[in-house]
Enzyme design. Structure first.
Site, mmCIF file in Angstrom:
data_model
loop_
_atom_site.group_PDB
_atom_site.id
_atom_site.type_symbol
_atom_site.label_atom_id
_atom_site.label_comp_id
_atom_site.label_asym_id
_atom_site.label_seq_id
_atom_site.Cartn_x
_atom_site.Cartn_y
_atom_site.Cartn_z
ATOM 1 N N SER A 55 -18.845 2.041 -30.457
ATOM 2 C CA SER A 55 -18.325 2.922 -31.504
ATOM 3 C C SER A 55 -16.800 2.972 -31.535
ATOM 4 O O SER A 55 -16.201 3.264 -32.573
ATOM 5 C CB SER A 55 -18.876 4.337 -31.309
ATOM 6 O OG SER A 55 -18.551 4.841 -30.025
ATOM 7 N N GLY A 92 -22.887 3.342 -30.142
ATOM 8 C CA GLY A 92 -23.913 3.613 -29.143
ATOM 9 C C GLY A 92 -24.287 2.427 -28.289
ATOM 10 O O GLY A 92 -25.112 2.551 -27.376
ATOM 11 N N ASN A 120 -20.276 3.252 -23.051
ATOM 12 C CA ASN A 120 -21.558 3.956 -23.065
ATOM 13 C C ASN A 120 -22.328 3.784 -21.750
ATOM 14 O O ASN A 120 -23.107 4.657 -21.367
ATOM 15 C CB ASN A 120 -22.410 3.495 -24.248
ATOM 16 C CG ASN A 120 -21.842 3.984 -25.568
ATOM 17 O OD1 ASN A 120 -21.577 5.169 -25.743
ATOM 18 N ND2 ASN A 120 -21.633 3.060 -26.489
ATOM 19 N N ASP A 201 -14.865 15.491 -31.383
ATOM 20 C CA ASP A 201 -15.707 15.324 -30.189
ATOM 21 C C ASP A 201 -14.901 15.043 -28.929
ATOM 22 O O ASP A 201 -15.426 15.044 -27.810
ATOM 23 C CB ASP A 201 -16.758 14.229 -30.407
ATOM 24 C CG ASP A 201 -16.147 12.848 -30.688
ATOM 25 O OD1 ASP A 201 -14.925 12.683 -30.518
ATOM 26 O OD2 ASP A 201 -16.903 11.947 -31.088
ATOM 27 N N HIS A 204 -13.864 10.007 -29.487
ATOM 28 C CA HIS A 204 -13.505 8.920 -30.400
ATOM 29 C C HIS A 204 -12.123 9.161 -31.007
ATOM 30 O O HIS A 204 -11.845 10.253 -31.509
ATOM 31 C CB HIS A 204 -14.546 8.806 -31.517
ATOM 32 C CG HIS A 204 -15.907 8.446 -31.021
ATOM 33 N ND1 HIS A 204 -16.857 9.393 -30.702
ATOM 34 C CD2 HIS A 204 -16.469 7.229 -30.779
ATOM 35 C CE1 HIS A 204 -17.956 8.791 -30.288
ATOM 36 N NE2 HIS A 204 -17.745 7.477 -30.314
#
Length: 232
Positions: A55, A92, A120, A201, A204
């Site tokens: 991502s 993801g 991840n 968040d 990112h």
């Protein structure tokens, strides 16, 4: 090159047919200079860079022009480098996912590949040995194809403990050394933990944060492009 040779041949035929054959080199030199100045300069071929990632490179939460591949391409072109940056980021995705889709990601025939995978894996606390095996397999496959490769490092979240973090971080340098490829130590360098450079968040980067990443990594990418040109 053939086009230039043809121009030279036609030029000399014209000189020796239309004028005195006894033209001295002194008289001929200015005409040669003029001809050389009018010859078109051959443009360097476009280099295709594939960004294989998650991502962070896919552009999660961003408009397409603000994604890492898009901003990187603009920065390189602004610098006079003819490139096309291909976005092979999947939100993801883990190192295992990147390994699984490697072959079809290469259908675009890139000359160079940036590998940004592992974030991840770290977030999920996956076994670093598995992450290392996946990245090793990806780099090995790219090297066999003769592609220029830049490996991007990542760090594990601190809540997983110091031992896990050290083992995880060491993966990238070890693989880069093994295959003698360039390593950009930490993709989020200068961006991680800076609230104004990240989305809500806190994970990112926002468009401005991506811009910081591009600025920091640009010298590595420019060397990658040079490497890709040298092996074409």
């Amino acid at each position: 090159m053939m086009h230039r040779l043809l121009k030279f041949v036609l030029f000399f035929r014209y000189v020796f047919k239309s004028g005195p054959v006894k033209l001295g080199l002194v008289n001929l030199a200015p005409a040669l200079v003029v001809l050389l100045c009018t010859l078109p300069v051959s443009a360097e071929p476009e280099i295709r860079i594939l960004v294989l990632g998650d991502s962070l490179t896919a552009g999660y939460g961003l408009a397409a022009p603000d994604s890492f591949p898009a901003q990187l391409e603009r920065a390189l072109r602004k610098d006079g480098t003819l490139v096309r940056v291909l976005n092979a980021g999947v939100s993801g995705d883990t190192s295992a996912g990147g390994r699984a889709r490697l072959e079809w990601s290469l259908a675009s025939k890139p000359h160079a590949v940036v590998i940004e995978l592992g974030a991840n894996d770290g977030l999920r606390g996956l076994n670093p040995k598995a992450t290392a095996a996946n990245l090793d397999a990806i780099v090995s496959a790219l090297k066999r194809k003769g592609l220029a490769v830049l490996l991007v490092g990542m760090r594990a979240p601190p809540n997983l403990g110091a031992d896990y973090g050290q083992e995880f971080s060491a993966i990238f340098g070890r693989i880069a050394a093994k295959y003698e490829i360039a390593l950009y130590p930490f993709f989020l360098d200068g961006v991680a933990t800076y609230e104004n450079l990240n989305q809500a968040d806190g994970i990112h980067p926002n468009a401005e944060g991506v811009g910081v990443i591009v600025t920091n990594i640009l010298p590595f990418i420019q060397r990658l492009v040079s490497q890709a040109r040298s092996v074409r």
